[in-house]
Design an enzyme around this catalytic site. Structure first.
Site, PDB file in Angstrom:
ATOM      1  N   ASP A  68     -10.168  26.071 -40.233  1.00 16.16           N
ATOM      2  CA  ASP A  68      -9.631  24.854 -39.614  1.00 16.16           C
ATOM      3  C   ASP A  68     -10.647  24.234 -38.670  1.00 16.16           C
ATOM      4  O   ASP A  68     -10.853  23.024 -38.657  1.00 16.16           O
ATOM      5  CB  ASP A  68      -8.347  25.175 -38.826  1.00 16.16           C
ATOM      6  CG  ASP A  68      -7.169  25.427 -39.752  1.00 16.16           C
ATOM      7  OD1 ASP A  68      -7.179  24.857 -40.851  1.00 16.16           O
ATOM      8  OD2 ASP A  68      -6.255  26.177 -39.380  1.00 16.16           O
ATOM      9  N   GLY A 102      -9.053  15.885 -42.675  1.00 14.57           N
ATOM     10  CA  GLY A 102      -9.624  15.396 -43.928  1.00 14.57           C
ATOM     11  C   GLY A 102      -8.622  14.843 -44.910  1.00 14.57           C
ATOM     12  O   GLY A 102      -8.715  13.699 -45.341  1.00 14.57           O
ATOM     13  N   MET A 103      -7.611  15.632 -45.287  1.00 10.78           N
ATOM     14  CA  MET A 103      -6.632  15.199 -46.284  1.00 10.78           C
ATOM     15  C   MET A 103      -5.837  14.003 -45.767  1.00 10.78           C
ATOM     16  O   MET A 103      -5.563  13.058 -46.509  1.00 10.78           O
ATOM     17  CB  MET A 103      -5.694  16.363 -46.630  1.00 10.78           C
ATOM     18  CG  MET A 103      -4.723  16.049 -47.755  1.00 10.78           C
ATOM     19  SD  MET A 103      -5.536  15.409 -49.230  1.00 10.78           S
ATOM     20  CE  MET A 103      -6.357  16.856 -49.832  1.00 10.78           C
ATOM     21  N   ASP A 152       0.825  -1.215   0.000  1.00 14.22           N
ATOM     22  CA  ASP A 152       0.000   0.000   0.000  1.00 14.22           C
ATOM     23  C   ASP A 152       0.857   1.262   0.000  1.00 14.22           C
ATOM     24  O   ASP A 152       0.329   2.366  -0.061  1.00 14.22           O
ATOM     25  CB  ASP A 152      -0.915   0.024   1.240  1.00 14.22           C
ATOM     26  CG  ASP A 152      -2.227  -0.708   1.005  1.00 14.22           C
ATOM     27  OD1 ASP A 152      -2.373  -1.287  -0.088  1.00 14.22           O
ATOM     28  OD2 ASP A 152      -3.083  -0.714   1.900  1.00 14.22           O
TER      29      ASP A 152
END
Length: 508
Positions: free
Chosen positions: A294, A429-430, A36
């Protein structure tokens, strides 16, 4: 009690130790078995501490079980008092000491007779409280102890500071970006011409706690730690508190307006609207970014948010309100405060999940197939398995989220950090198209979108090839629908015919 592969909030004694080791010159003694006592190593590594963590384990071993613990615990308290000369020693119970049903309060009374400093038992029920609840309770307990002591001695200075001032409550060791948030909050208060009276517990001295009532108000940036203390100070010393987390442009402005609302009746004459407009429009980049092309590329993209109440609620609002991102699920592991969370996020997301079961969260992510996840270290692991990007926004966290560079999540600089995190978490996206055309650097076969169990169905070569032709963003959904169709009809192997039949059955 349950066996867990992953715990979002640790056991109660970790919360108590976080509070005790945040204060200056406070030592914690943990009555626990070997195993512990990992807190020392964890804190030294994650916080990159140069000083030793002020925690000592009073080990429960066979001799203790045979003879009782009092002698050993009292000796450890007195020895540490003599060696370290701390202002306060906190005795921390654990589940083991609870099972043994030992009277730790009696040990503390006995140790007080020989110790020079103060000795206090952290009064937390180990089976009812988790790490966050225990941290909140321990902080309240220490502050109440010292304010009661100062009241008995007549040392409390209740006269307010000449200028508006604040106590910032809840900045702790091992908190999510707490050290950076602390700097940013100090900067924000300076910009508002508000003095910082005390910051507790991080780097605070217990001797200075008697000065807490001098502040005009208390600021509680994190709902999990500090709220109990703020409510106590309000009831005992009529000190108002602000518990709006200044995370994101909208909530930071709301927090500042609330501060104005609190200090003006006390004699200040401030109007922060010009400051808010200047910061929002010209200083913070986040508001400008949210209107840029963007950010518009992210509009409507699906995200899952999961974490503690403070960060998950704030992040859900930022994504939905400020960035136009579709939050399909918002969740928290703080089950004890579920009503507040639902109230905060229900209008900004499709689904609310209150759970501390990492499997349930993983399955929900696999089912929803978001474009990005914002969660804890565990959701980061889930994201890696499902090939979904993840931004870490809440504890529990690993060492990469204790950055050496300046990365606050609160205030106006925090809005910039969050905007970066969000934008960089999505596959753009690209990049998506290029990965689809060229296959990236990876030649993996079909990604299995499941967490609890791998697919038990066999896909033949033609069906697998056909599945590979399907665009990545719907491939997982097609695979899952086809497998569901096959299971319902007890089909063991998926062929092209099964795929087409499944497609017809869902009306695609």
């Amino acid at each position: 009690m349950k066996l867990a592969y992953w715990m979002y909030a640790g056991p109660a004694h970790i919360g108590t130790l976080r509070i005790a080791s945040s204060f200056k010159n406070v030592h914690a003694i943990m009555h626990a078995p070997l195993g512990d006592d990992y807190f020392n190593v964890m804190r030294s590594m994650l916080e990159r501490e140069r000083n030793f963590t002020p925690v000592t384990a009073s080990i429960v071993d066979r001799n203790v079980l045979a003879r009782g613990s009092q002698e050993k615990v009292v000796d450890n308290i007195v020895r540490k008092d003599r060696e370290e000369s701390p202002d306060l020693i906190v005795l921390t119970p654990t589940c083991t000491s609870s099972i043994l049903q030992e009277d730790l309060q009696n040990f503390v009374e006995r140790a007080r007779q020989d110790a020079e400093g103060d000795v206090l038992l952290a009064d937390v029920n180990h089976y009812r409280y988790n790490e966050l609840q225990a941290a909140d309770k321990t902080l309240y307990q220490i502050i109440k102890y010292y304010l009661d002591k100062a009241q008995r001695k007549g040392e409390i200075i209740s006269e307010k500071t000449p200028k508006p001032s604040v106590n910032i409550i809840g900045i702790t060791t091992l908190g999510f970006h707490n050290q950076h948030d602390r700097t940013e909050l100090k900067r924000l208060m300076a910009d508002l011409d508000i003095e910082v009276n005390e910051i507790i517990p991080e780097a605070a001295s217990v001797d200075n706690l008697k000065n807490l009532p001098r502040a005009w108000f208390n600021l509680v940036p994190y709902r999990e730690v500090g709220l109990m203390t703020a409510k106590y100070l309000e009831s005992e010393f009529a000190m108002p508190y602000v518990d709006i987390t200044p995370m994101g442009v909208v909530e930071t402005a709301r927090c500042i307006r609330k501060i104005q609302e609190v200090i003006n009746p006390q004699g200040a004459a401030v109007d922060y609207e010009d400051f808010i407009n200047e910061q929002t429009l010209h200083i913070s980049q986040a508001a400008w970014f949210s209107r840029s092309i963007d950010c518009q590329n992210l509009t409507g993209k699906k995200a899952v948010v999961f974490g503690d109440n403070t960060h998950a609620a704030a992040m859900t609002k930022i994504l939905a309100r400020e960035m136009g991102i579709h939050v399909v699920l918002a969740g928290t592991y703080c089950k004890y405060d579920a009503d507040w969370f639902r109230e905060q996020v229900s209008e900004y997301c499709d689904e609310v999940l209150i759970s501390d079961d990492n499997g349930a969260i993983g399955d929900a992510i696999a089912r929803l197939e978001p474009a990005a996840i914002f969660g804890t270290q565990m959701e980061r692991h889930v994201g890696k398995r499902l090939d979904i990007p993840c931004g870490v926004i809440a504890a529990p966290i690993h060492i990469q989220n204790f950055p050496l560079g300046y990365k606050p999540f609160l205030g106006y600089e925090g809005t910039n950090q969050i905007a970066d995190l969000v934008y960089n978490s999505f596959t753009l996206g690209m990049e998506d198209h290029l990965l689809e055309i060229f296959g990236g650097h990876d030649t993996k076969e079909v990604i299995t979108k499941g967490i609890s169990a791998d697919s038990d169905l066999n896909w033949n070569k033609e069906a697998t090839a056909e599945l590979q032709k399907i665009p990545g963003f719907v491939r997982g959904k097609v695979k899952r629908n086809t497998e569901k169709f096959a299971r319902e009809r007890s089909i063991g192997e998926i062929t092209l015919e099964v795929m087409y039949a499944a497609k017809e059955s869902v009306g695609a």
